[in-house]
Design an enzyme around this catalytic site. Structure first.
Site, PDB file in Angstrom:
ATOM      1  N   LYS B 192       0.877  -1.165   0.000  1.00  8.39           N
ATOM      2  CA  LYS B 192       0.000   0.000   0.000  1.00  8.39           C
ATOM      3  C   LYS B 192       0.914   1.214   0.000  1.00  8.39           C
ATOM      4  O   LYS B 192       2.048   1.171   0.493  1.00  8.39           O
ATOM      5  CB  LYS B 192      -0.946   0.011   1.191  1.00  8.39           C
ATOM      6  CG  LYS B 192      -0.351   0.238   2.548  1.00  8.39           C
ATOM      7  CD  LYS B 192      -0.149   1.635   3.041  1.00  8.39           C
ATOM      8  CE  LYS B 192      -1.195   2.630   2.659  1.00  8.39           C
ATOM      9  NZ  LYS B 192      -0.762   3.996   3.191  1.00  8.39           N
ATOM     10  N   THR B 203       5.172   6.089   2.995  1.00 10.91           N
ATOM     11  CA  THR B 203       4.118   5.274   3.710  1.00 10.91           C
ATOM     12  C   THR B 203       3.722   4.215   2.746  1.00 10.91           C
ATOM     13  O   THR B 203       3.052   4.497   1.789  1.00 10.91           O
ATOM     14  CB  THR B 203       2.829   6.008   4.031  1.00 10.91           C
ATOM     15  OG1 THR B 203       3.190   7.061   4.795  1.00 10.91           O
ATOM     16  CG2 THR B 203       1.877   5.091   4.797  1.00 10.91           C
ATOM     17  N   GLU B 282      -0.201   9.190  -5.547  1.00  9.69           N
ATOM     18  CA  GLU B 282      -1.246  10.218  -5.475  1.00  9.69           C
ATOM     19  C   GLU B 282      -1.100  11.187  -6.643  1.00  9.69           C
ATOM     20  O   GLU B 282      -0.075  11.854  -6.793  1.00  9.69           O
ATOM     21  CB  GLU B 282      -1.167  10.958  -4.144  1.00  9.69           C
ATOM     22  CG  GLU B 282      -1.692  10.098  -2.994  1.00  9.69           C
ATOM     23  CD  GLU B 282      -1.542  10.734  -1.630  1.00  9.69           C
ATOM     24  OE1 GLU B 282      -2.081  10.164  -0.673  1.00  9.69           O
ATOM     25  OE2 GLU B 282      -0.890  11.781  -1.515  1.00  9.69           O
ATOM     26  N   ASN B 434      -4.336  16.225  -1.603  1.00 10.44           N
ATOM     27  CA  ASN B 434      -3.625  16.574  -0.374  1.00 10.44           C
ATOM     28  C   ASN B 434      -3.952  17.941   0.202  1.00 10.44           C
ATOM     29  O   ASN B 434      -3.568  18.234   1.331  1.00 10.44           O
ATOM     30  CB  ASN B 434      -2.122  16.456  -0.614  1.00 10.44           C
ATOM     31  CG  ASN B 434      -1.725  15.006  -0.759  1.00 10.44           C
ATOM     32  OD1 ASN B 434      -1.951  14.234   0.146  1.00 10.44           O
ATOM     33  ND2 ASN B 434      -1.191  14.647  -1.915  1.00 10.44           N
TER      34      ASN B 434
END
Lengths: 439, 439
Positions: B192, B203, B282, B434
């Site tokens: 992930k 992350t 993203e 974001n």
């Protein structure tokens, strides 16, 4: 902190204030001209402005610092040679094309200098060339040489405003700051630059003019010191331009009674211009000011501040008025983890807008603080974001409404050094500016 | 280069391919459960998924690497201790909250481990906890402990897909890669991660499961080697998460005949998962692959590649299908200028999409090349950008259409080292993700 806390309601109010700051020191004239040309790399017509800053008499008292980018533009290569010359007579600046790594770039820059020198009755080596704009394209030397006589004819004393307007590219507005010295004389500076800004130096062109007689060696030492805490303490986007230039030139018309006062004035002008550059940074809707205190070294303090203002996720959160302070701590931890510097962070404390958010190794958050942080972020916003009908985001104002910042304090707690760093948020306006146009 | 060159027309086609890759190695079961809770920091209801990866028998053969961020999450602090334990029995993962620098974070992580251990008949120190999500918030330990029995009840062999789906946060789709080894057995990995990605580690949570019996010491040495050229060679946004974890666990059901083949398989799985993470980064609309060759050192080659994929202006140009290669050269020059590394760049050559753009110290551009570069950029685009009615940009697809990249080659010309680095463009979708949401 800036020496002024300005706010403006209308463009005209800002322009009137700029005009009030624009008086040229004695011994200088500026002139500009604007013309059309076609770049050889792409057959779309373009416009260029040529700006000349001329001294009434060539001066030995000048200083300049240039980008540390390893692919410097041709004007930087030439400019470094000019620093060894006995005198400077004029600066010739063009926007639109930066003359970086273009075939024959240095020769082209020298051709323009030679023609300007002929018109101004100077030696070519008394001309400092500057170029800013697209990287990689070739300067239109013939068109520039054809336009030079108009720029020379326009030379006039009085106001630096035409030069401040002539050197811009993606800037929303011209930038002028001044210091009038107690013993007489003044320092007036202009800057352009909105993107590719992490001065080391910053595409930033800055020209600082003074009539105060300060010897060349003192000018150069002061400029190096002052830049470190002004232009080298800002970042719009962590990108270091190939063209950054800060030049400081004295016409030596007014005797210098107090070198310390001169350096303080120079520092004020540079610090305020640096903040102006950030406030007018591409897509900047919030200026972020990070005060790092009690750090083990100045280098650590400044690098930590830069790491915070360059962290994309934190910058996006600020853009959204979202006090996602987890991303702030991430940025601190990333820098310390990656830098290899051993740092005890157990005493680190952080505040945003005066509200304590981190202490004793843990976040100090609650819904009341969250509301206070949101209010602080909204209060520092320069304008609200809204796309146009075609989905492109652009700034709805071309003047700075206020000088408020998102104020961060990071007390590292393991030393005595401190540094203040300025940066901006990361916004749709930045992406539109840089993804949707060649700039 | 990825081992596969996949393309998909529809979400269902991609999901079917994922299912075809999802067979769990022998000796593992996975189970998940999803539940509602209210974070204490902000009174808005939220959802969390708990994922358990359990071994049929606790194993001594496991390895893990963790973030270098200096503010690691509580699960990282606990995980580093677990590496010293004689055996691992299960991994318990939650999304939504990352348990980083939250008051009492380590104690909370241990409470969850203790309850999972009780249900699984293991020792608490045989449980590796992982958390990902918002930084700064407190784990809802009571709600998690209440949900654990459902996750344990759901444990099943067969497919890793429920775990790949359970661990995601802002990911658009789950990520699974596998290697079936010639001597029998397999390696299956899930990942992930979509933002705050510059692994050092990223992350990013990655779990690599195998049934091949490879001793703990070999697993740990191989994982360290393999990660360096896979997860440590990518960057979405230069932000290094506080939670990055890559764990490699063997159930030791199948004898290992060829350690070299195992390491090659592990490398393939990690490299492909790393590329999956970038492709699903993203806001990523273009994956940028930079091959740096003939550099003086591996460290220089990798750092130069990272500097390119992290340069905001170049990333924006790629987003706009604009071959503004001046910004590429700016990024190279910035890195070399700022790094303090002395490097001879006079032989540097650069290509984009196979087209030479820089050689002999100058750009090599013309209108025909410009057209070819635009075509290359458009060919690598994953989807076209368009705002929704409310001005928010989001990806219109939740599967990867293809595996094409913007291909950059930078031949430094002063050594023999090479490295390949992957990154993404900088888009409106990244800013919307974001700035407009707390994620």
């Amino acid at each position: 902190m800036p020496s002024t806390s300005l706010s403006f309601q209308h463009r005209d109010e800002h322009r009137a204030w700029l005009a009030s700051q624009a008086a040229l020191p004695a011994g200088f004239r500026v002139g500009t001209t604007r013309f059309d040309f076609v770049p050889i790399e792409t057959p779309k017509p373009a416009k260029m402005t040529l700006t000349i800053i001329a001294l009434d008499q060539a001066t030995p008292d000048f200083a300049a610092v240039f980008t540390k980018n390893a692919f410097p533009g041709a004007p930087i290569i030439v400019g470094r040679q000019r620093l060894k010359e006995p005198a400077l007579g004029a600066i010739v600046v063009n926007n639109k094309i930066s003359n970086v790594c273009a075939p024959g770039g240095v020769e082209t820059a020298e051709r323009v200098c030679a023609e300007a020198a002929r018109l101004l009755k100077l030696s070519p080596r008394q001309i400092l060339p500057s170029s800013t704009g697209v990287i990689g394209w070739t300067l239109p030397a013939d068109a520039m040489i054809g336009a030079l006589p108009q720029a020379v004819a326009a030379l006039a004393p009085g106001s630096i405003l035409p030069a401040a307007e002539g050197i811009v590219t993606t800037d929303l507005y011209p930038k002028i700051r001044r210091a009038d010295l107690p013993g007489g004389g003044s320092i007036v500076g202009i800057a352009k630059g909105a993107g590719m800004i992490e001065p080391n130096l910053a595409t930033m062109l800055v020209y600082l003019l003074t009539d105060v007689a300060v010897p060349r060696a003192d000018l150069r030492a002061m400029l190096a010191r002052v830049i470190d805490a002004s232009f080298n303490a800002i970042s719009i986007d962590s990108d270091t331009s190939t063209s950054d230039t800060v030049a400081l030139v004295s016409s030596s018309r007014v005797p210098c009674h107090d070198l310390g006062a001169f350096e303080r004035g120079l520092h004020t002008v540079c610090r305020d211009l640096a903040e102006d550059v950030v406030r007018n940074g591409e897509g900047v809707r919030h200026v972020i000011r990070v005060a790092v205190t009690n750090a083990a070294s100045l280098a650590f303090a400044r690098a930590l501040g830069k790491a915070i203002v360059n962290a994309p996720l934190f910058k996006c959160a600020v853009a959204g008025n979202d006090p996602n302070v987890g991303r702030l701590v991430q940025a601190i931890g990333k820098y310390v983890g990656a830098s290899g510097v051993k740092a005890d962070l157990s005493k680190l404390r952080a505040k945003m807008g005066g509200v304590e958010i981190f202490a004793n190794g843990a976040f100090q958050l609650n819904p009341e603080k969250e509301n206070a942080l949101v209010a602080h972020l909204k209060g520092a916003e320069l304008y609200a974001s809204a796309p146009s009908k075609d989905g492109v985001f652009s700034a709805p104002i071309d003047f700075p409404r206020h000088e408020r910042c998102v104020e961060l304090e990071v007390d590292v707690g393991n030393g005595v050094a401190s540094a203040t760093v300025l940066g901006g948020d990361l916004t749709h306006e930045y992406v539109s500016e840089n993804a949707d146009y060649r700039s």
